[in-house]
Design a protein around this motif. Sequence first.
Motif, PDB file in Angstrom:
ATOM      1  N   LYS A   1      -5.539   2.039   2.153  1.00  0.00           N
ATOM      2  CA  LYS A   1      -4.658   2.564   1.107  1.00  0.00           C
ATOM      3  C   LYS A   1      -5.457   2.986  -0.120  1.00  0.00           C
ATOM      4  O   LYS A   1      -5.125   3.987  -0.779  1.00  0.00           O
ATOM      5  CB  LYS A   1      -3.612   1.521   0.726  1.00  0.00           C
ATOM      6  CG  LYS A   1      -2.605   1.232   1.829  1.00  0.00           C
ATOM      7  CD  LYS A   1      -1.806  -0.024   1.520  1.00  0.00           C
ATOM      8  CE  LYS A   1      -1.123  -0.546   2.769  1.00  0.00           C
ATOM      9  NZ  LYS A   1      -0.547  -1.879   2.579  1.00  0.00           N
ATOM     10  N   ARG A   2      -6.501   2.233  -0.442  1.00  0.00           N
ATOM     11  CA  ARG A   2      -7.356   2.599  -1.572  1.00  0.00           C
ATOM     12  C   ARG A   2      -7.974   3.985  -1.348  1.00  0.00           C
ATOM     13  O   ARG A   2      -8.049   4.815  -2.263  1.00  0.00           O
ATOM     14  CB  ARG A   2      -8.461   1.572  -1.755  1.00  0.00           C
ATOM     15  CG  ARG A   2      -8.000   0.208  -2.237  1.00  0.00           C
ATOM     16  CD  ARG A   2      -7.600   0.235  -3.686  1.00  0.00           C
ATOM     17  NE  ARG A   2      -7.439  -1.125  -4.220  1.00  0.00           N
ATOM     18  CZ  ARG A   2      -6.670  -1.428  -5.246  1.00  0.00           C
ATOM     19  NH1 ARG A   2      -5.954  -0.479  -5.840  1.00  0.00           N
ATOM     20  NH2 ARG A   2      -6.584  -2.670  -5.684  1.00  0.00           N
TER      21      ARG A   2
ATOM     22  N   ARG B   1       0.697  11.640   1.151  1.00  0.00           N
ATOM     23  CA  ARG B   1       1.858  10.829   0.795  1.00  0.00           C
ATOM     24  C   ARG B   1       2.526  10.264   2.054  1.00  0.00           C
ATOM     25  O   ARG B   1       2.972   9.107   2.080  1.00  0.00           O
ATOM     26  CB  ARG B   1       2.855  11.665   0.001  1.00  0.00           C
ATOM     27  CG  ARG B   1       2.438  11.905  -1.448  1.00  0.00           C
ATOM     28  CD  ARG B   1       3.425  12.826  -2.141  1.00  0.00           C
ATOM     29  NE  ARG B   1       3.172  12.893  -3.591  1.00  0.00           N
ATOM     30  CZ  ARG B   1       3.773  13.743  -4.415  1.00  0.00           C
ATOM     31  NH1 ARG B   1       4.701  14.595  -3.934  1.00  0.00           N
ATOM     32  NH2 ARG B   1       3.508  13.755  -5.703  1.00  0.00           N
TER      33      ARG B   1
ATOM     34  N   SER C   1       2.634  -3.000   0.392  1.00  0.00           N
ATOM     35  CA  SER C   1       1.930  -2.398  -0.739  1.00  0.00           C
ATOM     36  C   SER C   1       0.569  -3.074  -0.885  1.00  0.00           C
ATOM     37  O   SER C   1       0.312  -4.119  -0.272  1.00  0.00           O
ATOM     38  CB  SER C   1       2.739  -2.594  -2.024  1.00  0.00           C
ATOM     39  OG  SER C   1       2.822  -3.986  -2.327  1.00  0.00           O
TER      40      SER C   1
ATOM     41  N   GLN D   1      -5.158   6.636  -1.594  1.00  0.00           N
ATOM     42  CA  GLN D   1      -4.749   6.805  -2.989  1.00  0.00           C
ATOM     43  C   GLN D   1      -5.801   7.585  -3.781  1.00  0.00           C
ATOM     44  O   GLN D   1      -5.471   8.422  -4.615  1.00  0.00           O
ATOM     45  CB  GLN D   1      -4.499   5.444  -3.629  1.00  0.00           C
ATOM     46  CG  GLN D   1      -3.221   4.767  -3.165  1.00  0.00           C
ATOM     47  CD  GLN D   1      -2.984   3.432  -3.848  1.00  0.00           C
ATOM     48  OE1 GLN D   1      -3.894   2.844  -4.436  1.00  0.00           O
ATOM     49  NE2 GLN D   1      -1.757   2.928  -3.785  1.00  0.00           N
TER      50      GLN D   1
ATOM     51  N   ALA E   1      -5.144  11.131  -5.589  1.00  0.00           N
ATOM     52  CA  ALA E   1      -5.421  11.323  -7.024  1.00  0.00           C
ATOM     53  C   ALA E   1      -6.382  12.488  -7.234  1.00  0.00           C
ATOM     54  O   ALA E   1      -6.201  13.286  -8.160  1.00  0.00           O
ATOM     55  CB  ALA E   1      -6.006  10.034  -7.610  1.00  0.00           C
TER      56      ALA E   1
ATOM     57  N   LEU F   1       0.523   7.332   3.415  1.00  0.00           N
ATOM     58  CA  LEU F   1       0.726   6.136   2.587  1.00  0.00           C
ATOM     59  C   LEU F   1       2.097   5.514   2.833  1.00  0.00           C
ATOM     60  O   LEU F   1       2.244   4.283   2.822  1.00  0.00           O
ATOM     61  CB  LEU F   1       0.562   6.495   1.109  1.00  0.00           C
ATOM     62  CG  LEU F   1      -0.885   6.617   0.608  1.00  0.00           C
ATOM     63  CD1 LEU F   1      -0.929   7.304  -0.748  1.00  0.00           C
ATOM     64  CD2 LEU F   1      -1.529   5.231   0.517  1.00  0.00           C
TER      65      LEU F   1
END
Length: 475
Positions: A443-444, A406, A415, A447, A451, A409
């Motif tokens: 970022k992908r 986190r 964004s 993320q 997840a 990111l």
Amino acid sequence: MAGGLAAPLEASRLRQFAASTRQRPSRAVHRPVAATPPASATAARPSQLLTWLQESGAPPQKARVQTVKRNGQDVDITVASQPLVPGEVALRIPERLIVTLDQVFQDNTLAELVTTGKLSELACLTLYLAYEKKRGKESCWYDFIKELDRMQGRGSQGAKSPLLWGEGQAAELLAGSPVVGEIEARLAGIEKEYEELDAVWFLAGSLFNRQPFAPPTEQFTLPVFRQAFTAVQSCVVHLQGVELGKRFALVPLGPPLLTYSSTSKAMLKFDPASHEVQLAADREYDEGEPLTAWCGPQPNSRLLINYGIVDESNPYDKLPLSITIPSNDPLYRLKRDKLAAEGLSTQQTFQLSAATPLPEQLLPYLRVVHATREADVAAATFGEGAAPVAPENELTALNQLVTVLRLRLSRYRTSIEEDEAIIADPAFGPRPTVAARLLKAEKRILQGSLAATLALPGAQEAAAHAPIVTAIQMV
């Protein structure tokens, strides 16, 4: 060889920024050109490079140079000059028209300087061509060098390497990315090599026996050397299956004119029978279609630094996650020995990727490093079926992993949606666009890792918990 400047600004200012000599063979290619934006207003033009190749006795090429508009920038690329079928040889560049190190290694002294790490292959090639450039039309490489100067290391997406961007631009446009640190390290390395140039001049005189010029640091400033180094870096091809002196090669019609792809099956290869570097089509091509070659298994950070490109479909893209156990940890030796048995260390870097958002050994590693009891270190297992060692240990391990993902990111200033808007708008220009491509890809990955972590048993509870303070360093 000239270099170039670029400009990075934070997301809110991006739109404002947009407004305001011899002969040599080599080894197989490793080059990238990532997702190349659609070309617009393509135009054929006479190529000085093709003319030079023809006049120098190269065989006819099934390729030509074409100018395309990408991200508001005119970019020259190598395209098929006729329809091609798989296996058909599109490029055939004789060995004598390729610049490699064995043209430079005219004595064992210089070869030793390279092999002992005194000076890199790229620095040697840069210095050699810089002096050849000063010879002007007397140099047999005059036309090739002139073309390299014209391209200035600009990749097929229109952007130069961030090594040539303006002061502070990389830090601003790429804010939040670990590539900023890599750029700074690469620039420091170039400066260190610059400081070694005079040693080469005095110890390897045969390299410059035709050069009636002053020693390197008197002849070239650091900025000029950095620009030339980056231009050479963007052009060099890594050939496979050849001797050391031919491993690094500058190939006419190769990069940066040739489009690099992380998924292409075509490679620039040295053919010992014909003494040529060749590129065979790996698929059917229509006339005027950009020729592609495999760039090797390089992450996007390296593609950006080396060639000024980013491949959004790069299957080799990855992000490092580094973890360090402080030496004053009460269980340091016990943890060190436990990790060593698994081939791991107390300073370990894991690679996060889209295909592997959580490396197999990452969570078991975190269980060991966050252990506060000897029994927990002993209970930790690796491999298939690795299980938690204690509830509080699992809470800490998962909490720390969620926290660092986190945090990373949160360091980006844009964004993914903002990155996509920049990529879609040609008004931003090449540098903000290529930066947005890199940030979006990173970022992908982060993320996806977050997840995957949150899907683990107990992760939601750990994520809801306040960040737990530990002495373990995770970046």
